[in-house]
Structures are given as structure tokens and as C-alpha cells.
Design a protein around this motif. Structure first.
Motif, PDB file in Angstrom:
ATOM      1  N   LEU A 235      32.894  37.642  35.030  1.00 42.04           N
ATOM      2  CA  LEU A 235      33.948  37.222  35.864  1.00 42.04           C
ATOM      3  C   LEU A 235      34.937  38.157  36.276  1.00 42.04           C
ATOM      4  O   LEU A 235      35.593  38.326  37.356  1.00 42.04           O
ATOM      5  CB  LEU A 235      34.764  35.713  35.232  1.00 42.04           C
ATOM      6  N   LEU A 236      35.225  39.129  35.237  1.00 41.39           N
ATOM      7  CA  LEU A 236      36.111  40.068  35.651  1.00 41.39           C
ATOM      8  C   LEU A 236      35.721  41.239  36.229  1.00 41.39           C
ATOM      9  O   LEU A 236      36.220  41.541  37.384  1.00 41.39           O
ATOM     10  CB  LEU A 236      36.761  40.886  34.094  1.00 41.39           C
ATOM     11  N   GLY A 237      34.252  41.195  36.146  1.00 40.80           N
ATOM     12  CA  GLY A 237      33.481  42.128  37.072  1.00 40.80           C
ATOM     13  C   GLY A 237      33.513  41.479  38.757  1.00 40.80           C
ATOM     14  O   GLY A 237      33.384  42.532  39.658  1.00 40.80           O
ATOM     15  N   CYS A 238      33.650  40.307  38.838  1.00 43.06           N
ATOM     16  CA  CYS A 238      33.861  39.717  40.264  1.00 43.06           C
ATOM     17  C   CYS A 238      34.844  40.359  41.021  1.00 43.06           C
ATOM     18  O   CYS A 238      35.307  40.658  41.967  1.00 43.06           O
ATOM     19  CB  CYS A 238      33.841  38.090  40.066  1.00 43.06           C
ATOM     20  N   LEU A 239      36.301  40.391  40.097  1.00 42.70           N
ATOM     21  CA  LEU A 239      37.445  40.815  40.345  1.00 42.70           C
ATOM     22  C   LEU A 239      37.375  42.323  40.867  1.00 42.70           C
ATOM     23  O   LEU A 239      37.659  42.870  42.035  1.00 42.70           O
ATOM     24  CB  LEU A 239      38.421  40.633  39.532  1.00 42.70           C
ATOM     25  N   PHE A 240      36.737  43.030  39.921  1.00 42.70           N
ATOM     26  CA  PHE A 240      36.550  44.538  40.268  1.00 42.70           C
ATOM     27  C   PHE A 240      35.447  44.814  41.483  1.00 42.70           C
ATOM     28  O   PHE A 240      35.645  45.560  42.260  1.00 42.70           O
ATOM     29  CB  PHE A 240      36.116  45.340  38.931  1.00 42.70           C
ATOM     30  N   GLY A 241      34.558  43.675  41.407  1.00 36.85           N
ATOM     31  CA  GLY A 241      33.545  44.004  42.675  1.00 36.85           C
ATOM     32  C   GLY A 241      34.322  43.575  43.837  1.00 36.85           C
ATOM     33  O   GLY A 241      34.123  44.342  45.114  1.00 36.85           O
TER      34      GLY A 241
ATOM     35  N   GLY B  87      44.140  41.458  45.944  1.00 37.86           N
ATOM     36  CA  GLY B  87      45.318  41.423  45.667  1.00 37.86           C
ATOM     37  C   GLY B  87      45.902  40.113  45.150  1.00 37.86           C
ATOM     38  O   GLY B  87      46.434  40.052  44.153  1.00 37.86           O
ATOM     39  N   MET B  88      45.658  38.984  46.025  1.00 37.05           N
ATOM     40  CA  MET B  88      45.865  37.866  45.529  1.00 37.05           C
ATOM     41  C   MET B  88      45.577  37.258  44.240  1.00 37.05           C
ATOM     42  O   MET B  88      46.180  36.750  43.255  1.00 37.05           O
ATOM     43  CB  MET B  88      45.605  36.905  46.885  1.00 37.05           C
ATOM     44  N   VAL B  89      44.022  37.670  44.189  1.00 37.47           N
ATOM     45  CA  VAL B  89      43.621  37.431  42.777  1.00 37.47           C
ATOM     46  C   VAL B  89      44.127  37.961  41.609  1.00 37.47           C
ATOM     47  O   VAL B  89      44.370  37.605  40.601  1.00 37.47           O
ATOM     48  CB  VAL B  89      41.991  37.475  42.735  1.00 37.47           C
ATOM     49  N   VAL B  90      44.501  39.155  41.836  1.00 39.54           N
ATOM     50  CA  VAL B  90      45.156  40.206  41.114  1.00 39.54           C
ATOM     51  C   VAL B  90      46.419  39.544  40.525  1.00 39.54           C
ATOM     52  O   VAL B  90      46.731  39.555  39.245  1.00 39.54           O
ATOM     53  CB  VAL B  90      45.423  41.633  41.312  1.00 39.54           C
TER      54      VAL B  90
END
Lengths: 439, 331, 303, 242
Positions: C17-23, C213-216
Motif C-alpha cells: 500500500l505504501l508502494g502505491c503512494l510511491f508509485g 500530494g493530497m494523499v501524502v
């Protein structure tokens, strides 16, 4: 040509994704009560008083003549900027405060800060430059590496070197060094530099109803935190707390999920986090992700904003501290005025508005320097001699400069978040409440 | 024509040696502590910019790992001082060699395939930085995370006794680097590197052993950065992974080189001098963030307005004036 | 299931799931790098900027985080267009462009620090409990938990990556972009309007930074130096996934973060920063080997 | 005596076979023409001989040594030099420096000064003497093509690989070029000469090879090869009027 998704599949994903977005959007993401509460909102108003003992505050007298210039280097940009900005704000506040009180011996105080971007080499050249510019005194930088980098030129030039917080303690700076909180102070034997700090912590957890029987250590690869853990672990083991896990992680780690899972598996009575800055926030994020709540948790050097940001979750969290804004330390006129004016300047600089360890240590360092100047005059040698022979009353307690490396006694205390408030719980003479350990 | 080149070369060598001798003679004796400390930083940056440009500027392989080689030199020095009693000269050699060896290892691997040119080379060197940081912060022999105190190890030795002595060592290293850069600019070596930058395939076809030149020059460039890192360890007194291996170093060095230009060997020198001085002047404006922003904006402007850097733009007019004479010499 | 295999499953899930953010962050970088030839580090700064703007709009104006996209997405599109326009105007080579993006990276960090203070900002306390409380997976895996914000990251990543892959592979403009990547002169003679297309791709890539950025902002505490901590994972994902390949970037980010998390569970976590790069090195070293095997297999098939 | 011998040279790009078991032989002092339709693999073969493309199978021997796995610069030192179809001068070098680079790193490595002196004599030879000090960007197409040749000559090769050096030149320039190529033999060089213009090749070459779709189609004396019906069919798509 490259294409991984067939048309219908792509459409399907897009449709379901939009649906998911809409759903989560409708669920309401932001709390209805909206803006966060200002922790400094209920600070009482306070009258201006002299910032140090032995000086009179003459609010009606304008300071005149040549200013007394204090130079300093701070990491105002770069990774150390959050804390360094705070020390800058404290310095600005003190200068204004002293000048509102008519200056020192009628002369205005001035403070000149150079940015070192967190590079120790720049710290050295900044102090060389300040000394070359003939500043009257210097104020130390923030951080162990920086403090040592600055010590060279400052000591060579014969200046007094007051520092606020300094985490590289087992090596000499010299007789001209006057730390307000030298992490690891209070011992004669330099190899046991952190023993006092560890003992305070052990005593604190033993004072509660349910001292931990098992501890999991997670420590950031950072000099101070590594030393903290290295001394606390044997002390806790001696006190009967079994070590059920011990990991180190890279400085700046943001993804704690594996560490959180290790902790969950060990399920210790106490999680000892040798972390700093935002580590605690990120760790709690990882706890949230797996739905785990630690039984007890301690964190070494968290950013105040990080703890504040945890909200209710932080309740019961233990942390190392030297000062929290409550009686008895917070009950003096100086403390009250400092708390009030600090909350104002911190609000302007978008910093955490309550006085805690860093701001208190910063202010105490100024108190040490100002007391020295007030008692011995504008002369570094005289100030050094005077300070080495006398105790100084500071916000965080009575500072003395004797023993190994001028470190004096240790100010490390233990605080806890209780009902959303930061409160010292150990040692008893400064505590605002008793430690609360859940069974 | 040959005589002219030789005379110009002799002039350059004389200039470098003369400046170094003057600096060594004057700065530590006449300068204030601030001037000496600033001077030490100044010559260190010059050595770094020139050594970076030696490989990256000449060959076109932009490395983001220069800070690592510098840091390896610093850490090698710290470790040598901590674990041994050898004289500083030996320490210096070890610092340079350690960095060079690391570069040889990375270079042998990276240059073995043409895939790792351009952006990929930059990123691989960046990756190398992250790996080296992790290794240093986890090996107790080097650091282990708690930092290393160097100051008291150096107490009592010549090198540890004053910043002036550090300045002398730093100046010698910078001058040595400048001589190497000069040598590269007038020799087959430099021609080989620049042919690699222009067109590596053509260079090979003309008989340039590109692999060997790349590996060796990368190693020399890294070794010089490692040398520059040695006095830095003593200057700092306390070395810490976070402070030693910052991404700022390669960024600033690249900035200095681009600013100064790579078409002349002394371009990076001018660039380093300008950046160091501008940074120091910006300290006075009182807003550290603003000074960073100004520095970044100046950099963008320079790239936009002076694509060949200061050295590539300023003296072009001088060359042009001399051009007829040069033509005459040809015929 | 035993505790430790549950733990592994959980850590892999978290990593994915964190990979999704970095992706999602790597997506923009991959597209710009692969198709426009710009290794745009400013993209990371844009993501940070998006996070800070989201923070401000949510915490001060009490906007819904999704509503902020109405502002940030178009704004970032314009920024992306603007930056690319500068590159075109300067006729910047790849390396020059890289340097400019690094300079902008530096400027953004300072600007963010100046505007929002260098101190930590955390949106989390302002989020509704329903959004911060983790959800248990349905049977048969009730022991596993996920956070709603991570699901959001998943959805955003899948949508953006899916749309990008679809647009690149299946639409006329997408094919034009691919043609441009092969040879912009030929593309131009084939009627591709290179300049507007380049600007648009850059703008769209920048827009993805607004979403990421919003997700971050919802996911982690913000500080101006955050992008430095992303560089490793994002760059490795971009390169492993193959430049210009959105799905590749996402898959690579997920795989790398899963490996990194599994490493941290079994081995000393302090070595984990080297893991992503170790994977990258293995992959790069393995590349020629894979090619060799593939070539000899084709040879056998042809023979 | 055989100087270069390619045996069964095969080159695959992924699944595409660009060269399939190509044989080619060059004797000392010989000018060998290599022709074939576009995409027949001429330049690919040249690159495998020069070493810039590794072969997938087959062997290449030069002067009695197996050089199949040698790097391009080893082959340059051994005595093979090449030109590029689209001229690739080193842009930041002046014309003479371009040529001098070949002298410096070619078969007899020499210092900068000696190399520059030699470069100027080579440039005189190809008629670029007056451009020695200019920037390469200022050269016209035909001057660039001649610079390619000059650079290849500067290496003092035994075998020189010329890739369409006369393409795009006007008749008088081409005539100069042909004269130059013919003179290479007298300087002790063997030549492999690729050209789209079959007439130019057939007048210059001692022998000719024809490639089609990456395979040997025919080889022999120019007149025989041009009369070969397979060549006429495959290469020219009809009777030659050349």
C-alpha cells in the motif's frame, strides 16, 4: 508498443475507482469540529520582569550606547531547521525582553545569527567570522556536531560558550563551556555519561503502580538516541524489565510498519523509542495501520509538534524532558512571562506554542550568559571565571558548572502526556503529577 | 606554435604554484582566524569542483557521488586517526586511496555497459551514496551511528595544532588538483576524455580505450576528493554520517562547475570561488531561506543565460581578439 | 495461520500500500523521464507542494481534501506546462534540465520552509476518526488491517496509472507521445505537433503530483525535507519499472516496498535503506543476463 | 594473402536477425565493395567488423588473429578504422583536433604536438588543409565526409571501412572522393567500401559482395556480380541501367 491493460479492464478499474473516491469523499474526511485547539490558548497573562536574577527590569528606560552583540550560528535551513528555528525565536525574544527592561547596564542587547545549513564545517567558519567581526559574546549552536564544530574557534578566541541542548557529550569542549542542558550531565566518569539520565528514567517507571516487565527497544541511528538506549537498556534490565526486542533504524525512516509488526508480536509492557522528530508520528501511523495500541510507550526526543499531532492517542506517552510549563518550575514570574511571550513569537513563526525542553533549554542558556555578563561585565574572561565559580538560577533549575567537562548536574526529567497536557512526572521535586501506568 | 603552447602551459603551472605558495605564505600568518577558516573551506571547494570536473566535466558522465568520495576520505581519516598512530601523510594517502578504490569498484561495474551512461550513471552514483551512507552508519569500525571524535586524536600533531596548517594542506591539495586538471586539459588524457563526452562510439573507433580512461579518471577524480576529505575530518573535529554525507556536496559541486563552465580547465575554479563567496555574502541578508532561493534562482538564470558558464563566456572575447595571431601561427 | 506468517502478510500488505503512494509519485517522474527525457526531481517537490497546499486548504479553510484537487490539479498543470516551456525555450539538454530541476528542488524546499515553517505539520488530528481507524479485512483474513488512507492511495494510484497507461497505449495522442519518444523529427513529419504535446504531457505529469500530494498530506506528517527521503524509493521504482511505463513504475514501487518491509521484519531494519538500491543493482546486473537468455532462447526457437 | 576473414557472422537484435551467417574476406591491398538494398545489413556488418556491435555468432579474424570479441579500440590499434555513414565529428574539437585524436590513439600512439602535426598533413591529403583550425560545425556536408575519411586515415590502418562516404556529394566532389579512395591502396591500405551508388563501387572495387536481407547473395568480380541475375532481381528489382 507498450500496453498492459486491455480497454474494458481499464474502464472497469476507472469506474470502480471513481466510485471508491466518491464514497470516501462522502464519508467525511475532516472532523466537524475543524481547527485544532491551540494548546497555548489558556496561558495566563503575565507582567514583564527581569529575565535573570540580580537584574532590575526598568521598563521606562530606553537602552542607549553601543549594543552588546551576541553572535551565533544556527541551522536555520536543512534537516535541523525545525529546532534551530525555535532557538532563533527564543534568542529574538530574549533580546527584545532585555531591551524592554532597559538593556544590560543601560546598553542594548543585539543578536546576530548566521545560518549554517546544518553543515558543521560552516558552523566553524561562521563562528570564526563572528569573532572576526568582534561580537562581544557568542551563543552556542543547536546539536552535538554543531556545538563541537563551533567549540574550536570559540575556545581559541577565549569566548564563553553557552549552549542549550548538546548531545555529543563525552568529549571536552573546555572550561569555557556552559551548557544549560548537557544531555548526559551529572557524572564524574565519562564512560557512564548517560547513566544519570537512565537512572532517572528507571526511577520514574518504578515510581508508578505498574513498572514494565518487558521492554522493546527501537532506536534511531543518531548519536544521542543510540547513547540513550545503550545506557537505559542495562538499567532497565537491572530493574527487572526483560528485553523482548531491540532494533535500530535509519535516521529519517518514515515507514515503520515492519517495526510496528515486530512490536505487535512481542507485545511488550513498554515500547522504548529512541527516536526523534517525527518518528513517533510515523510509528503511530504504523500502529494504526495494523490496529495495535502499545501498552506503554516512551520516546526520547520527539518534536513537540509531533506529540501534539498525535491527539488523543498520545495520552499516557512518556518522553524525556527537562521542562514543562506547569508548577513548580512554571510558577515563577519569569517563567510566566516567558511562556506568554514565547507563545506569541512561536505563533508568528508557526512553531509549537508551549515552552518545553528545547525552548526552556534555549532560554536557560541565555539566562546563563546574561547572568554572567550582568555579574562580571562585558568581558569574556571575567564571565568565564564568574560562571565557573557560581551557580546560576535558570528556568529549568539551578545550573552549576563543575564536574567532568563543566557539565554540572543532570536536568533530564521524565514527562507524560496526561489528558492532552504535557506534565513532568519525575523527579518528584519538579513533578506536576504522578506517573500513570496502565495495568 | 609549440613554443606558444609551452609558454602558456608554463605560465599556467607557474600561476598555480605561485598562487598556492603565496596563499600558504600569507593567509595563515596575516589572515584572521576567520580568513583562515574561510580560506580552508574555499580551497576545499575548489579542490572538489576541480576534481569533479576532471572526470564528470571532461567526460560528460555527471556523477552525484562526489560527496561520497569526499566523505569516504573524511571517514578514512577519522578511522585511521582513531585506530592507528601513523603520520598524517600516510593518513592522507589512505584517504585518497580508499576513495579511489571505491571509485574503481563502482567504475569497473558501471562502465562495463553502455547502458549506464547519462542520467543512469548519475542515478547509480546517487544510489552508491545511499548505500555507502548505510554501510558507514552501521559499521562500528567506521562510525556505527554515534559519530567519531577526531579532534582529540589529532591533538598534539602538527596537523591538529592549527587551522593554518589545515589551510596549508588544503591549499596543497587544491593546487595539486588544479595541476592535474591542467595536465588533463593539455594532454592526450584530456583529449580522450573529451572525445568520450562528444561521442563515445567515435572515440572507441579512433582507438581511445574508453573503458580504461573512464575507470582510471573516475578513480583519480574520486581520489582527489578523498584527499580533500582528509583535512576536513580534523577541521570538523567530530564527524557524523548525517553531516558528512549530504546531498548538498555533489549539488553544490555540480553547480560550481556548471557556473564556471567546463570548456576551460579553470572554469570550475572560478565557479567554486563565486559560489562560496556568494553564499558567504548571502549570510548577511538575514533570511536563510531567501538566500537558498536566491542561490537556486541564480543557478537557473546562469544555465539559461550562460550555457557555457563564466569561463566559457567571459574570455571568449579575449580569444577572439587573439584569433588572427593563432591563424597566422598555423600557416 | 501462525503469528509470524500473519505478520509477514501484514507487513507485505503495508509495503504494497505504501508502494502505491510511491508509485503515484513515480508515475509522473517516469512519464517525464521516459517520454520527455527529463529526469525531473522537481516532480518530488511538486508533490510536497501539493501536500502543503492540501494541508493549508483543509486545516485553515476546512475544505474537503478531495475538493482541494479542484484547485491543485489545474494549478499544477500550469506549473508543469511552465517548467517544460522553460526547457523548450532554453533548448535544454537532458543534463541541463536535470540540473534545473535540482535547483528548483532546492528553491522549493526553502520556499516551503519559509511559507509553512520548517516545523512538522500533521493533518491527521483533523481527520475524522472513521478515516483514521484501520479496517479489518473481511474473512478469511480478519487478522489483517488496512488504513482508509492507504486504500485511498491504492485507488488514486490505480486510477492514475491505469488512465496513463490507457492514454499512452490506446489513444491517438498517446501513440503520438510514443512516436515522439522514438524520434521527434520523424514524429513531426508524421504530423505530430510536438511542442503542444510535450507541454501537455508535462502538465499532466505535474497534475499527478497534486493528487499524490493530497494523499501524502493525509498519510504522513509534513516537513520541507520530506522529498529527500522519497528520492530513493521513487527513483528506484521509476528505473526498475522501465522509464515511461506507468504500470511498471507502480508495480516496481509496490515490489520494492514489499521487499524492503519484509527485510525489516526479518533482518536489522537499519540496513533497509540499502535494500531498494540493492534490488536496483541486482536488476541492472541481471539485465544483461536476462537479455542473453532471451536472445539465446529466440535463437533456438528460430533455429 | 587474407587480411580479414568473417565466417558465419550472425547478428540478432532481440528476435530480428540482421545478419545471418555472412562470410566475407578481404585480401591485403584489395578494395572490396559491399552493396545491397537498404536494410540488407551492410552497415551492421561494418559495425561488427569495427567492433561497435558484438556478433551473436560467427568469427572475425584479422591479420591472422581472432578479433571476434575484441573491443573497437583494440581493433583500431590492430589496424581497422572506419567512417560513419552520417558523419560524426567530435563537436567540441576543431577539425585538426578531430584528426589528431585518431593519430594520438591510433596504431602508433603519439603525443599531442606530434599528432597535431600529422593531422595537418592528413588534412592536406584530403584537401581540408585550410580548415584545420576551424570548428567542425562550420564544415559543409562534403567536408564532413572528407573529415571522416581523414580521421580514419589518421589511424594508419591496414584496413579501412568506408560507409557511404560519397553519398550526397555532387559529381565533382564524388570524383575527388573516388580518387582519394583509389589512392588509399597505394598507401598500403585495404578497403571495404559500402556505397549505394553501384557504379562508383564497381569502378573502384577489385571484388564485390552483395548482401540481401542479411545474407550473402553473391560475390566475385564487379562485372560478374552485376550480371548475376539473382543480384539484378533482388538488389535492383529489374535490369540494371547503371
Amino acid at each position: 508498443m507498450f500496453s498492459m491493460i486491455k480497454k474494458p479492464a481499464a474502464r472497469g478499474i476507472a469506474v470502480s475507482a471513481c466510485a471508491a473516491l466518491l464514497l470516501s469523499g462522502c464519508g467525511g474526511v475532516v472532523k466537524e469540529d475543524g481547527k485544532k485547539a491551540d494548546p497555548a490558548a489558556d496561558l495566563p497573562d503575565a507582567e514583564i520582569v527581569s529575565p535573570i536574577a540580580g537584574m532590575e527590569c526598568k521598563t521606562d528606560a530606553e537602552p542607549t550606547g553601543d549594543p552588546i552583540v551576541v553572535g551565533g550560528s544556527l541551522s536555520l535551513t536543512g534537516p535541523l531547521a525545525p529546532t534551530a528555528t525555535l532557538h532563533k525565536a527564543v534568542g529574538d525574544l530574549v533580546v527584545e525582553w532585555v531591551n524592554d527592561c532597559g538593556g544590560i547596564d543601560g546598553r542594548p542587547l543585539e543578536w546576530k545569527v548566521l545560518d549554517d545549513q546544518g553543515a558543521p564545517a560552516t558552523v566553524t567558519s561562521n563562528y570564526e567570522r563572528l569573532i572576526g567581526d568582534k561580537v562581544d559574546f557568542v551563543m552556542g549552536p543547536y546539536g552535538g556536531a554543531a556545538a563541537l564544530a563551533g567549540a574550536g574557534p570559540v575556545t581559541r578566541a577565549g569566548y564563553a560558550y553557552p549552549t542549550a541542548t548538546n548531545g555529543a557529550p563525552d568529549k571536552l569542549i573546555g572550561e569555557n563551556h556552559f551548557p544549560s542542558w548537557h544531555i548526559g550531565g551529572g557524572v564524574e566518569d565519562p564512560t557512564k555519561m548517560f547513566a544519570a539520565q537512565a537512572q532517572t528514567f528507571v526511577d520514574a517507571v518504578k515510581s508508578g503502580a505498574n513498572p514494565p516487565k518487558s521492554v522493546f527497544y527501537a532506536t534511531s541511528k543518531f548519536p544521542t538516541t543510540l547513547s540513550y538506549t545503550a545506557s537505559t537498556k542495562p538499567a532497565l534490565e537491572d530493574a527487572g524489565a526483560k528485553t523482548v526486542g531491540d532494533v535500530e533504524y535509519d535516521l529519517g525512516t518514515t515507514d515503520f510498519s515492519s517495526i510496528a509488526i515486530r512490536i505487535q508480536n512481542a507485545d511488550p509492557d513498554l515500547v522504548y523509542v529512541g527516536g526523534l522528530g517525527a518518528d513517533i508520528t510515523n510509528l503511530y501511523q504504523a500502529f494504526d495501520a495494523i490496529g495495535y495500541t502499545p501498552k506503554g510507550i516512551y520516546v526520547a526526543l520527539p518534536a513537540p509538534a509531533a506529540v501534539q499531532g498525535l491527539g488523543d492517542k498520545a495520552d499516557g506517552l512518556l518522553l524525556s524532558s527537562i521542562y514543562e510549563n506547569h508548577p513548580p518550575l512554571g510558577d515563577t514570574d519569569v517563567a510566566k512571562y516567558f511562556a506568554k511571550s514565547y507563545s506569541e513569537i512561536a505563533g508568528k513563526e508557526k512553531l509549537f506554542p508551549l515552552v518545553e525542553t528545547q525552548a526552556a533549554a534555549g532560554f536557560s542558556a541565555w539566562q546563563i550568559l546574561l547572568t554572567g555578563i550582568n555579574e562580571a561585565g562585558v568581558d569574556n574572561k571575567a564571565v568565564i571565571d564568574w560562571l565557573n565559580g557560581h551557580d546560576v538560577e535558570t528556568l529549568v533549575g539551578t545550573a552549576n558548572f563543575d564536574g567532568f567537562n563543566n557539565y554540572g548536574s543532570d536536568f533530564t526529567r521524565v514527562a507524560q502526556i496526561q489528558d492532552g497536557k504535557r506534565v513532568l512526572v519525575w523527579p518528584e521535586d519538579v513533578a506536576g503529577a504522578e506517573i500513570d501506568e496502565k495495568p | 606554435m609549440n613554443a606558444r603552447i609551452d609558454r602558456a602551459l608554463a605560465g599556467n603551472v607557474g600561476g598555480i604554484v605561485g598562487c598556492a605558495v603565496l596563499a600558504i605564505a600569507l593567509v595563515p600568518t596575516l589572515g584572521s582566524d576567520y580568513v583562515v577558516a574561510f580560506g580552508f573551506q574555499f580551497v576545499t571547494w575548489i579542490a572538489l569542483a576541480l576534481s569533479w570536473s576532471l572526470f564528470s566535466g571532461n567526460s560528460g558522465y555527471a556523477s552525484f557521488g562526489h560527496g561520497v568520495f569526499f566523505g569516504v576520505g573524511t571517514y578514512a581519516t577519522a578511522a585511521m586517526l582513531r585506530h592507528t598512530d601513523v603520520p598524517f601523510v600516510v593518513v592522507l594517502v589512505v584517504a585518497g586511496v580508499s576513495a579511489a578504490v571505491l571509485a574503481v569498484i563502482v567504475g569497473l561495474a558501471v562502465f562495463s555497459s553502455p547502458r549506464f551512461a547519462g542520467d543512469l550513471f548519475g542515478l547509480i552514483t546517487l544510489a552508491m551514496a545511499f548505500i555507502v551512507i548505510t554501510v558507514v552508519s552501521n559499521l562500528a569500525f567506521l562510525d556505527g551511528g554515534t559519530g567519531v571524535f577526531v579532534r582529540e586524536q589529532a591533538v598534539g600533531s602538527w596537523i591538529g595544532s592549527s587551522t593554518g596548517n589545515l589551510f596549508i594542506v588544503g591549499t596543497l591539495i587544491a593546487a595539486g588538483t588544479a595541476l592535474v586538471a591542467l595536465a588533463a586539459s593539455v594532454s592526450r588524457w584530456g583529449a580522450a576524455l573529451r572525445s568520450i563526452r562528444d561521442d563515445e562510439g567515435v572515440a572507441e573507433s579512433l582507438g581511445v580505450p574508453t573503458y580504461r580512461y573512464k575507470v582510471l579518471t573516475f578513480a583519480v577524480s574520486a581520489g582527489l576528493a578523498g584527499l580533500a576529505g582528509a583535512p576536513q575530518a580534523i577541521f570538523l573535529g567530530y564527524v557524523e554520517v548525517g553531516a558528512v554525507f549530504t546531498l548538498n556536496i555533489p549539488l553544490l559541486v555540480i553547480m560550481m562547475t556548471i557556473l564556471g563552465g567546463i570548456t576551460r580547465w579553470w572554469g570550475p575554479l572560478v565557479g567554486a570561488a563565486s559560489v562560496v563567496v556568494v553564499r558567504e555574502l548571502l549570510l548577511d541578508i538575514g533570511s536563510p531561506e531567501l538566500s537558498q532561493i536566491i542561490l537556486g534562482a541564480v543557478f537557473v538564470l546562469v544555465i539559461a543565460l550562460l550555457p557555457h558558464g563564466i569561463s566559457g563566456s567571459l574570455p571568449r572575447s579575449l580569444t577572439r581578439r587573439k584569433a588572427p595571431a593563432t591563424e597566422g601561427a598555423h600557416r | 495461520m501462525s503469528v509470524s506468517s500473519m505478520a509477514l502478510a501484514q507487513t507485505l500488505l503495508n509495503g504494497a500500500l505504501l508502494g502505491c503512494l510511491f508509485g503515484s509519485i513515480a508515475l509522473g517522474l517516469s512519464v517525464k523521464w521516459g517520454h520527455l527525457g527529463v529526469a525531473d526531481f522537481f516532480h518530488l517537490s511538486l508533490t510536497l507542494l501539493g501536500a502543503y497546499v492540501t494541508y493549508s486548504l483543509v486545516s485553515e479553510q476546512l475544505w474537503d481534501p478531495f475538493l482541494t484537487l479542484v484547485v491543485t490539479v489545474p494549478a499544477f498543470f500550469l506549473i508543469g506546462v511552465g517548467v517544460q516551456w522553460i526547457f523548450l525555450a532554453l533548448k535544454a539538454e537532458a543534463f541541463t534540465a536535470l540540473l534545473i530541476t535540482f535547483a528548483l528542488f532546492m528553491v522549493t524546499e526553502s520556499a516551503v520552509s519559509m511559507i509553512w515553517s520548517p516545523d512538522l505539520l500533521n493533518l491527521r488530528p483533523m481527520l475524522a476518526d472513521s478515516f483514521t481507524t484501520s479496517l479489518r479485512l473481511p474473512e478469511p483474513l480478519p487478522q489483517l488491517a488496512v488504513q482508509p488512507v492507504d486504500l485511498l492511495a491504492l485507488v488514486c494510484a490505480v486510477v492514475m496509472v491505469g488512465v496513463s497507461a490507457f492514454a499512452l497505449g490506446r489513444t491517438r495522442s498517446g501513440r503520438a507521445v510514443q512516436a515522439m519518444r522514438q524520434d521527434s523529427e520523424i514524429a513531426q513529419t508524421l504530423g505530430v505537433r510536438v511542442v503542444p504535446l510535450t507541454l501537455a504531457v508535462s502538465g499532466l505529469a505535474a497534475s499527478t503530483a497534486a493528487v499524490a500530494g493530497m494523499v501524502v498530506a493525509l498519510r504522513m506528517p509534513l516537513s520541507p525535507s520530506l522529498p529527500l527521503q522519497w528520492i530513493g524509493a521513487v527513483v528506484v521504482a521509476t528505473m526498475l519499472g522501465g522509464l515511461g511505463r506507468p504500470v511498471g513504475a507502480l508495480v516496481a514501487a509496490i515490489v520494492v516496498m514489499m521487499i524492503q518491509n519484509a527485510w525489516s521484519l526479518w533482518f536489522p531494519p537499519q540496513w533497509s535503506p540499502a535494500v531498494a538500491f540493492g534490488v536496483l543493482f541486482l536488476f541492472l546486473a541481471g539485465g544483461p543476463a536476462i537479455r542473453f537468455v532471451r536472445e539465446s532462447m529466440t535463437a533456438r526457437r528460430l533455429a | 594473402m587474407s587480411l580479414l576473414r568473417c565466417t558465419g557472422v550472425t547478428k540478432r537484435f532481440g528476435g530480428v536477425t540482421a545478419l545471418a551467417e555472412v562470410d566475407l574476406e578481404v585480401n591485403e591491398g584489395e578494395i572490396v565493395g559491399l552493396v545491397g538494398p537498404n536494410g540488407s545489413g551492410k552497415t551492421t556488418l561494418l559495425s561488427t567488423i569495427a567492433g561497435s556491435l558484438p556478433v551473436s555468432a560467427g568469427t572475425i579474424e584479422f591479420a591472422g588473429r581472432d578479433i571476434t570479441r575484441s573491443t573497437p579500440h583494440h581493433r583500431a590499434h590492430a589496424g581497422i578504422s572506419r567512417t560513419f555513414q552520417v558523419p560524426r565529428p567530435l563537436p567540441s574539437f576543431s577539425v585538426e583536433e578531430n584528426v589528431a585524436t585518431g593519430c594520438m590513439f591510433g596504431r602508433d600512439s603519439m603525443g599531442r604536438t606530434a599528432a597535431l602535426a600529422k593531422a595537418r598533413t592528413v588534412l592536406e591529403l584530403v584537401g581540408l588543409g585550410e580548415h584545420a583550425g576551424s570548428e567542425v560545425g562550420k564544415l559543409t556536408l562534403h567536408e564532413r565526409k572528407f573529415l571522416e575519411i581523414a580521421r580514419a586515415i589518421a589511424l594508419d590502418p591496414q584496413l579501412i571501412l568506408l560507409d557511404e562516404v560519397l553519398g550526397g556529394l555532387n559529381p565533382s566532389e564524388a570524383a575527388l572522393g573516388m580518387e582519394l579512395i583509389a589512392s588509399l591502396r597505394t598507401r598500403g591500405m585495404s578497403v571495404i567500401y559500402i556505397e549505394h551508388n553501384v557504379r562508383a563501387v564497381s569502378t573502384l572495387a577489385d571484388r564485390m559482395y552483395v548482401l540481401n536481407q542479411g545474407r550473402n547473395l553473391a560475390h566475385g568480380l564487379p562485372a560478374d556480380v552485376l550480371d548475376d541475375p539473382r543480384v539484378v532481381e533482388a538488389y535492383l528489382g529489374g535490369p540494371t541501367d547503371a
